[in-house]
Scaffold this motif. Structure first.
Motif, PDB file in Angstrom:
ATOM      1  N   THR A 189      34.741  45.927  12.525  1.00 41.83           N
ATOM      2  CA  THR A 189      34.531  45.567  11.125  1.00 41.83           C
ATOM      3  C   THR A 189      35.535  46.231  10.216  1.00 41.83           C
ATOM      4  N   ASN A 241      31.014  50.154   9.349  1.00 44.38           N
ATOM      5  CA  ASN A 241      31.166  49.325   8.150  1.00 44.38           C
ATOM      6  C   ASN A 241      32.081  49.952   7.108  1.00 44.38           C
ATOM      7  N   ASN A 264      32.378  46.992   1.771  1.00 42.62           N
ATOM      8  CA  ASN A 264      31.900  46.020   2.748  1.00 42.62           C
ATOM      9  C   ASN A 264      30.452  45.651   2.429  1.00 42.62           C
ATOM     10  N   LYS A 283      28.119  44.722   4.415  1.00 47.75           N
ATOM     11  CA  LYS A 283      27.184  45.349   5.336  1.00 47.75           C
ATOM     12  C   LYS A 283      26.961  46.815   4.994  1.00 47.75           C
TER      13      LYS A 283
END
Length: 307
Positions: free
Chosen positions: A188, A211, A227, A229
């Motif tokens: 990610t 993340n 991000n 998330k």
């Protein structure tokens, strides 16, 4: 080749025994053996490649130290070959052949052999590494010997570009053409795997999905928002740590994780990673390497960020 280390030891406990073709004498003098990787024509030049007799004795006195051999002792760019010490149970033997002169018309003279065991070789240095990994520099040692002041540095000399480092390991290893370690496709991170990252040595291990956003110093823009998330994970934290982290980055835009741990007490490592990912991004290289920076703040555009 064997070098007598204990030269002052008394050759006591001599034992003699009679054999069929001569006499063998035993003694307990201690020697150290060197399995030299070459044909020895001159003992003095051989000892010079090992650094001299004093260097050999000093190396033997330090347990675990490797014996270095330089094929070109006067060349500072010569890559040394190292030998490891191994325990052995060898004997240093000297054999003499004696025979009488043959007279005309007489039978062939009787040949006698005398054997003498000079001592015990309890340790041996063996060169079992790659010895052909060398870097040759023509005429460079002669130039270095002439350097006496600053004027010598202004002379024209051949282009010399030595390798920055030699191989880390001097023992042969099976490479098997293994692929270079790199981040998987499921990462990610905002920075994707590319050739520049691998050559720079910044991506050597698959990063854990925390993340967080990591950036390179060469990127044109910094992240303007965290991000999604990371925000979702931070919204589940209900103990006020997100507000405390936001206030800290509002007062100072750049932090190290160790400094933040002094201000936010009681947060675990995983919880701290979630908090950092929701309000900041991470530098992979450059002057702010390994530091966390507030989202939207670019220290490259602010001269005060150098402090």
């Amino acid at each position: 080749m064997a070098e007598n280390i204990d030269q002052n030891s008394e050759q006591n406990s001599d034992v003699s025994s009679r054999m069929d073709n001569g006499r063998i004498t035993f003694n307990t003098t201690k020697f150290v053996g060197i399995d030299y990787p070459g044909f020895i024509k001159d003992e003095n030049r051989m000892l010079e490649t090992l650094g001299g007799e004093d260097t050999v004795a000093r190396t033997y006195s330090i347990s675990g130290r490797r014996l270095e051999l330089s094929f070109r002792p006067r060349d500072p760019y010569c890559h040394a070959v190292c030998a490891d010490r191994y325990p052995t149970a060898n004997l240093l033997l000297r054999v003499k052949q004696r025979k009488k002169k043959r007279r005309e018309g007489s039978e062939p003279p009787e040949v006698r052999y005398e054997q003498e065991i000079l001592g015990i070789v309890a340790n041996t240095f063996k060169f079992q590494v790659m010895a052909d990994f060398q870097y040759l520099v023509p005429d460079m040692p002669d130039f270095l010997a002439q350097v006496k002041d600053g004027d010598a540095l202004n002379q024209d000399i051949p282009l010399h570009l030595p390798p920055p480092v030699f191989a880390r390991f001097d023992n042969p290893a099976d490479y098997n053409y293994r692929p270079e370690p790199q981040t998987g496709k499921g990462s990610t991170h905002a920075v994707k795997d590319n050739e520049e990252d691998r050559l720079a040595g910044t991506r050597t291990r698959t990063r854990r999905p925390v993340n967080a956003i990591a950036v390179n110093f060469s990127m044109a823009e910094v992240p303007s928002k965290p991000n999604s998330k990371a925000l979702e994970a931070a919204s589940k934290i209900k103990d006020g740590l997100v507000e405390d982290m936001t206030k800290l980055f509002a007062n100072r835009p750049i932090w190290s994780r160790a400094a933040l741990q002094c201000h936010i007490q009681g947060a675990s490592q995983e919880r701290l990673k979630q908090l950092l990912a929701s309000v900041s991004y991470y530098w992979l290289n450059g002057p702010w390497r390994a530091l966390w920076t507030r989202i939207g703040y670019d220290p490259r555009k602010h001269p005060g960020a150098k402090m």
